[in-house]
Design an enzyme around this catalytic site. Structure first.
Site, PDB file in Angstrom:
ATOM      1  N   ARG A  18       0.828  -1.219   0.000  1.00  0.00           N
ATOM      2  CA  ARG A  18       0.000   0.000   0.000  1.00  0.00           C
ATOM      3  C   ARG A  18       0.857   1.261   0.000  1.00  0.00           C
ATOM      4  O   ARG A  18       0.576   2.201  -0.748  1.00  0.00           O
ATOM      5  CB  ARG A  18      -0.967   0.000   1.187  1.00  0.00           C
ATOM      6  CG  ARG A  18      -2.036  -1.082   1.059  1.00  0.00           C
ATOM      7  CD  ARG A  18      -3.014  -1.060   2.205  1.00  0.00           C
ATOM      8  NE  ARG A  18      -2.296  -1.186   3.469  1.00  0.00           N
ATOM      9  CZ  ARG A  18      -2.752  -0.711   4.626  1.00  0.00           C
ATOM     10  NH1 ARG A  18      -3.891  -0.072   4.700  1.00  0.00           N
ATOM     11  NH2 ARG A  18      -2.058  -0.886   5.728  1.00  0.00           N
ATOM     12  N   ASN A  37      -6.039  -3.282   1.831  1.00  0.00           N
ATOM     13  CA  ASN A  37      -5.818  -4.700   2.118  1.00  0.00           C
ATOM     14  C   ASN A  37      -7.173  -5.355   2.318  1.00  0.00           C
ATOM     15  O   ASN A  37      -7.918  -4.982   3.229  1.00  0.00           O
ATOM     16  CB  ASN A  37      -4.989  -4.883   3.393  1.00  0.00           C
ATOM     17  CG  ASN A  37      -3.523  -4.650   3.177  1.00  0.00           C
ATOM     18  OD1 ASN A  37      -3.031  -4.607   2.063  1.00  0.00           O
ATOM     19  ND2 ASN A  37      -2.795  -4.490   4.264  1.00  0.00           N
TER      20      ASN A  37
END
Length: 95
Positions: A18, A37
């Site tokens: 990320r 996620n």
């Protein structure tokens, strides 16, 4: 203007994917959206922007960050979870 959601499978959680995606989107430029996620161990990205920027981001996501391993990218068609935010123009964030 292109607006896509992609799912990234592989070793993509716990490897800085990320953080890498936010930095890569900023480097490429012209991308709004988010990276998340998911509960199944995959990563979801919502990408909104011009076609070239989105294509470049998807090419970069095929490799991913240094410690990750991307097995596949797939388009998510249809409705995604309603708790994920709408895209804010000019902003790409982790959620």
């Amino acid at each position: 203007m292109k607006d896509v959601v992609i799912r990234v499978r592989g070793r993509v959680q716990g490897v800085g994917f990320r953080r890498w995606a936010v930095a890569k989107a900023k480097e490429i430029g012209g991308i709004s959206g988010w990276v998340h996620n998911d509960h199944d161990g995959t990563v979801l990205l919502r990408l909104k922007g011009n076609e070239d920027s989105i294509d470049n981001m998807m090419i970069a996501c095929q490799k991913g960050p240094l410690f990750g391993r991307v097995d596949s990218l797939e388009f998510v068609v249809g409705r995604i979870s309603s708790f994920l935010p709408e895209v804010e123009e000019g902003v790409f964030v982790r959620v």
